[in-house]
Design an enzyme around this catalytic site. Sequence first.
Site, mmCIF file in Angstrom:
data_model
loop_
_atom_site.group_PDB
_atom_site.id
_atom_site.type_symbol
_atom_site.label_atom_id
_atom_site.label_comp_id
_atom_site.label_asym_id
_atom_site.label_seq_id
_atom_site.Cartn_x
_atom_site.Cartn_y
_atom_site.Cartn_z
ATOM 1 N N GLU A 1 0.816 -1.225 0.000
ATOM 2 C CA GLU A 1 0.000 0.000 0.000
ATOM 3 C C GLU A 1 0.845 1.268 0.000
ATOM 4 O OE1 GLU A 1 -2.981 0.167 3.093
ATOM 5 O OE2 GLU A 1 -3.899 1.940 2.186
ATOM 6 N N ASP B 1 3.213 -14.716 11.890
ATOM 7 C CA ASP B 1 1.861 -15.050 11.421
ATOM 8 C C ASP B 1 0.963 -13.823 11.648
ATOM 9 O OD1 ASP B 1 -0.765 -15.924 11.260
ATOM 10 O OD2 ASP B 1 -0.437 -17.759 12.401
ATOM 11 N N LYS C 1 -7.693 -0.278 11.526
ATOM 12 C CA LYS C 1 -7.077 -0.669 10.246
ATOM 13 C C LYS C 1 -5.838 0.194 10.011
ATOM 14 C CE LYS C 1 -6.354 -0.855 5.628
ATOM 15 N NZ LYS C 1 -5.414 -0.039 4.849
ATOM 16 N N HIS D 1 -1.883 10.844 0.753
ATOM 17 C CA HIS D 1 -2.021 9.457 0.288
ATOM 18 C C HIS D 1 -2.057 9.432 -1.235
ATOM 19 C CE1 HIS D 1 -3.200 5.286 0.335
ATOM 20 N NE2 HIS D 1 -4.326 5.555 -0.302
HETATM 21 P P1 HMG Z 1 3.959 15.557 4.561
HETATM 22 O O1 HMG Z 1 3.423 16.421 5.635
HETATM 23 O O2 HMG Z 1 3.848 15.994 3.167
HETATM 24 O O3 HMG Z 1 5.409 15.151 4.900
HETATM 25 O O4 HMG Z 1 3.282 14.141 4.750
HETATM 26 P P2 HMG Z 1 6.696 16.013 5.081
HETATM 27 O O5 HMG Z 1 7.224 16.334 3.731
HETATM 28 O O6 HMG Z 1 6.505 17.124 6.059
HETATM 29 O O7 HMG Z 1 7.612 14.897 5.748
HETATM 30 C C1 HMG Z 1 7.460 14.490 7.093
HETATM 31 C C2 HMG Z 1 8.099 13.115 7.241
HETATM 32 O O8 HMG Z 1 7.227 12.143 6.647
HETATM 33 C C3 HMG Z 1 9.417 12.973 6.525
HETATM 34 O O9 HMG Z 1 10.459 13.483 7.320
HETATM 35 C C4 HMG Z 1 9.488 11.478 6.322
HETATM 36 O O10 HMG Z 1 9.853 10.852 7.499
HETATM 37 C C5 HMG Z 1 8.028 11.140 6.009
HETATM 38 P P3 HMG Z 1 11.903 13.802 6.634
HETATM 39 O O11 HMG Z 1 12.506 12.480 6.294
HETATM 40 O O12 HMG Z 1 11.605 14.629 5.400
HETATM 41 O O13 HMG Z 1 12.648 14.504 7.684
HETATM 42 N N1 HMG Z 1 7.792 11.195 4.556
HETATM 43 C C6 HMG Z 1 8.176 10.235 3.679
HETATM 44 N N2 HMG Z 1 8.846 9.095 3.845
HETATM 45 C C7 HMG Z 1 9.055 8.314 2.761
HETATM 46 N N3 HMG Z 1 8.651 8.647 1.522
HETATM 47 C C8 HMG Z 1 7.988 9.786 1.290
HETATM 48 C C9 HMG Z 1 7.723 10.650 2.410
HETATM 49 N N4 HMG Z 1 7.084 11.822 2.551
HETATM 50 C C10 HMG Z 1 7.149 12.132 3.861
HETATM 51 N N5 HMG Z 1 7.572 10.082 0.067
HETATM 52 C C11 HMG Z 1 2.538 11.970 4.333
HETATM 53 C C12 HMG Z 1 3.078 13.238 3.713
HETATM 54 C C13 HMG Z 1 2.038 11.045 3.237
HETATM 55 C C14 HMG Z 1 3.641 11.285 5.122
HETATM 56 C C15 HMG Z 1 1.377 12.378 5.288
HETATM 57 O O14 HMG Z 1 0.372 13.021 4.536
HETATM 58 C C16 HMG Z 1 0.771 11.229 6.043
HETATM 59 O O15 HMG Z 1 1.340 10.769 7.015
HETATM 60 N N6 HMG Z 1 -0.428 10.785 5.639
HETATM 61 C C17 HMG Z 1 -1.082 9.605 6.183
HETATM 62 C C18 HMG Z 1 -1.123 8.550 5.116
HETATM 63 C C19 HMG Z 1 -1.666 7.232 5.607
HETATM 64 O O16 HMG Z 1 -2.048 7.039 6.725
HETATM 65 N N7 HMG Z 1 -1.674 6.300 4.679
HETATM 66 C C20 HMG Z 1 -2.169 4.965 4.915
HETATM 67 C C21 HMG Z 1 -3.249 4.649 3.935
HETATM 68 S S1 HMG Z 1 -4.756 5.399 4.433
HETATM 69 C C22 HMG Z 1 -5.406 4.176 5.480
HETATM 70 O O17 HMG Z 1 -5.470 3.048 5.080
HETATM 71 C C23 HMG Z 1 -5.654 4.381 6.944
HETATM 72 C C24 HMG Z 1 -6.695 5.354 7.442
HETATM 73 O O18 HMG Z 1 -7.972 5.096 6.919
HETATM 74 C C25 HMG Z 1 -6.678 5.119 8.955
HETATM 75 C C26 HMG Z 1 -7.663 5.982 9.716
HETATM 76 O O19 HMG Z 1 -8.712 6.369 9.161
HETATM 77 O O20 HMG Z 1 -7.356 6.219 10.939
HETATM 78 C C27 HMG Z 1 -6.329 6.754 7.109
#
Ligand code: HMG
Length: 423
Positions: free
Chosen positions: A85, A280, A264, A377
């Site tokens: 994902e 597992d 989740k 995301h």
């Molecule tokens: P951002 O604010 O754009 O990130 O977040 P940033 O540029 O300020 O970076 C902060 C840090 O995030 C970075 O620190 C990295 O550690 C990491 P740095 O290294 O720059 O000092 N980071 C990354 N690491 C690897 N590859 C990248 C990257 N970008 C940032 N490309 C971010 C962007 C996507 C991280 C943020 O929007 C986020 O955390 N979103 C949440 C996404 C998520 O939860 N995805 C899971 C799928 S959705 C789901 O299934 C679950 C859900 O339904 C659960 C719920 O409802 O509770 C949401």
Amino acid sequence: MQIDGDMMENKWNQFYKKSYSDRLRLIAQSAGLSEDQLKLIKQNADDKSGELIENSLTDYRLPEGIVTGLVVNGHQHLVPMVTEEPSVIAAASNGAKLLSAGTGITSVVSQKLISGQVIIKNAKFEVVSDFVSSNRHKILELADHSHPTILKYGGGAKKVLVRKLSAQFTSVDLFVDTGEAMGANIINTMLEAIANWISEQLAVETTMAILSNFADEAVVQVSGKVPVDKLASKSVAGSVAAQRIADASEVAQLDIKRAATHNKGIMNGVDAAVMAFGNDWRAVESAVHSYAAQTGTYKGVSTWHVHGNQLEGKMILPLPIGFVGGASKVLDMVAVNKQIAQIHNVKEEMQVIGAVGLAQNLAALKALVTDGIQKGHMNLQLKSLALSNGATTQELPTVVDQLRKSSNPDSTAVKDILKTIRR
Ligand code: HMG
């Protein structure tokens, strides 16, 4: 009803006894696989994996990435995660970074007892209960003797309890310290030994003897704090984001619809790390969701509260996993992953996986209550969208760049972009 040709021929009977090449030929014929598809299957096949499961075909590969910046009990850990994902690993790293701005994550495992049950039918509860009370020592001893190696590792059967399930059914629950192993085989052997003995002694019918995936005595307690100003986004002040995260966690205590999604989000990280360490994940999923429902109402397993200028998260997560045994020795990457994560025993493994879950949860909640989940995301999902609609890795940068500018980045947009650039 028309009987399928394959069924009439029974060509799948004793399929497991056929050689690998015969199995492959039959599958290829039946499914009409192309030469390229066969090549892919053979390229990914590994003899060792073929010994792990039955009717083996190939190795199904999943991506593995690394979570950075996770501070657990004062130590930095890099955590390998296996997931398909997009945005999960970025989010876990984001949450880890936020939590390390405070004092890092505290993660405690005080014990790891795996339990199992012998189900007894049509015996008076009082009779079974009295029998177990007066033979407690003997039952534990029998259990240990059925799997004596566990004593060498400092583990063994620790307690035995009796519960009335209904007028008909009684459960004898055995709790075992399975040491560094997850211990499924250990406990099942013990349970079968004590089931036979109890059944003989009491002349009762035992319905089954099997471990339980409800693992409330194999939990990790995780907590972490973030200074609220670190939670600010372009549009939302840190203190507001912190309160909204606390509100979001409260909603997960009130509503099953939200609780399921909240959990989740936590399992996005937990499962991915559990898999990377060769464990597992179905057992862990089952343990976490049954734990979430233990009061009779399914709830979020983590909670967040604002205290002054700190947001504090807490979570208790059952993790019935092992550091040794199972597939962990067979899958080559497991040892590499443990070395990357710098974990040396099952407690550290549980502590690190629990910490990943909390970090994952924080990042998801922060995104939800500030910019919305789609912004971060979807940004990372664009690559997967492009690949799944036929873009090659060479075309990927151009396609993603154009999708970012598109007002409607969907599969039609990918196909249109590909048409243009291939022209
Ligand atoms: P951002 O604010 O754009 O990130 O977040 P940033 O540029 O300020 O970076 C902060 C840090 O995030 C970075 O620190 C990295 O550690 C990491 P740095 O290294 O720059 O000092 N980071 C990354 N690491 C690897 N590859 C990248 C990257 N970008 C940032 N490309 C971010 C962007 C996507 C991280 C943020 O929007 C986020 O955390 N979103 C949440 C996404 C998520 O939860 N995805 C899971 C799928 S959705 C789901 O299934 C679950 C859900 O339904 C659960 C719920 O409802 O509770 C949401």
